[in-house]
Design a protein around this motif. Structure first.
Motif, PDB file in Angstrom:
ATOM      1  N   UNK A  30     -11.089  -7.453  -7.326  1.00 11.77           N
ATOM      2  CA  UNK A  30     -12.126  -8.462  -7.088  1.00 11.77           C
ATOM      3  C   UNK A  30     -12.664  -8.326  -5.664  1.00 11.77           C
ATOM      4  N   UNK A  31     -11.798  -7.965  -4.749  1.00  7.61           N
ATOM      5  CA  UNK A  31     -12.250  -7.640  -3.400  1.00  7.61           C
ATOM      6  C   UNK A  31     -11.207  -6.765  -2.738  1.00  7.61           C
ATOM      7  N   UNK A  92      -6.860  -7.597  -3.790  1.00  9.01           N
ATOM      8  CA  UNK A  92      -6.442  -8.896  -4.311  1.00  9.01           C
ATOM      9  C   UNK A  92      -6.066  -8.762  -5.770  1.00  9.01           C
ATOM     10  N   UNK A  94      -5.464 -10.608  -9.034  1.00  8.22           N
ATOM     11  CA  UNK A  94      -5.939 -11.888  -9.555  1.00  8.22           C
ATOM     12  C   UNK A  94      -4.782 -12.844  -9.814  1.00  8.22           C
ATOM     13  N   UNK A  96      -2.627 -13.956  -7.764  1.00  8.62           N
ATOM     14  CA  UNK A  96      -1.470 -13.843  -6.882  1.00  8.62           C
ATOM     15  C   UNK A  96      -1.919 -13.726  -5.440  1.00  8.62           C
ATOM     16  N   UNK A  97      -1.666 -12.575  -4.857  1.00  3.45           N
ATOM     17  CA  UNK A  97      -1.948 -12.423  -3.438  1.00  3.45           C
ATOM     18  C   UNK A  97      -2.299 -10.966  -3.173  1.00  3.45           C
ATOM     19  N   UNK A  98      -2.650 -10.662  -1.945  1.00  7.81           N
ATOM     20  CA  UNK A  98      -3.015  -9.301  -1.568  1.00  7.81           C
ATOM     21  C   UNK A  98      -1.846  -8.340  -1.773  1.00  7.81           C
ATOM     22  N   UNK A  99      -2.172  -7.198  -2.388  1.00  8.03           N
ATOM     23  CA  UNK A  99      -1.221  -6.108  -2.525  1.00  8.03           C
ATOM     24  C   UNK A  99      -1.662  -5.020  -1.552  1.00  8.03           C
TER      25      UNK A  99
END
Lengths: 110, 112
Positions: A30-31, A92, A94, A96-99
């Protein structure tokens, strides 16, 4: 699960040379965000890319987001010793958080 | 404006001991995160929280616990420390999930 891969792991350049690090995701993002970590420091946010094909510039740094939103790159023109550090891309996941990718460590000799 | 504050900065634990890594932020961010960083391995997500009272597991949650009783604080608990938990731990926060993260300065933990 989602993976974010980054190459190269290490890069050494002479001051004034260009530098590029590449980031690839196993899934559509997504980003994507980029961070810089100086030796002994903590990650510091550089930029976020959201749109397909997006290109953003910060002085000598150029960031690109791929058309399929699965890859990204960071290019530094005419490196300086102040560019030394590890550059991380992070996608990101979806819900959750940044990987984070494993990062590219840049060293610059003058 | 302190941002994200982590304590302690350094700690040596013996195998089997327990400890709590403290993290507090003063930016009124809803989202908070715990990552660990091992050499050459990037940052791995341990736990995260989208608001007070809500926590969820990340990529590597085993051996850790968290709580989020307030918006400001997000402590990370290590029970029965093991050498594999030797790492640098970073706490981070963001206003929303699609915004930039602000990281603390980290806690360097060694388990011997």
């Amino acid at each position: 699960g989602q993976q974010v891969m980054q190459i190269p792991q290490y890069q050494h350049v002479q001051e004034g040379e260009d530098f590029t690090t590449y980031c690839n995701s196993s899934t559509t993002l997504s980003n994507i965000q980029w961070y810089k970590q100086r030796p002994g420091g903590h990650p510091v946010f550089l930029i976020q890319l959201v749109k397909s094909g997006e290109v953003k510039k910060q002085k000598r740094l150029t960031f690109q987001f791929g058309e399929a939103k699965k890859n990204s790159s960071l290019h530094i023109t005419a490196t300086q010793t102040t560019d030394v550090g590890t550059y991380f891309c992070a996608g990101l996941r979806e819900g959750t958080a940044l990987i984070f990718g494993k990062g590219t460590t840049l060293s610059v000799s003058s | 404006n302190a941002g994200v504050t982590q304590t302690p900065k350094f700690r040596i634990l013996k195998i089997g001991q327990s400890m709590t890594l403290q993290c507090t932020q003063d930016m009124n961010h809803n989202y908070m995160y715990w990552y660990r960083q091992d050499p050459g391995m990037g940052l791995k997500l341990i736990y995260y929280s989208v608001g007070a009272g809500i926590t969820d597991k990340g990529e590597v949650p085993n051996g850790y616990n968290v709580s989020r009783s307030t918006t400001e604080d997000f402590p990370l608990r290590l029970e029965l420390a093991a050498p594999s938990q030797t790492s640098v731990y970073f706490c981070a926060s963001s206003h929303r999930d699609r915004e930039s993260y602000t990281f603390g300065s980290g806690t360097r933990l060694t388990v011997v």
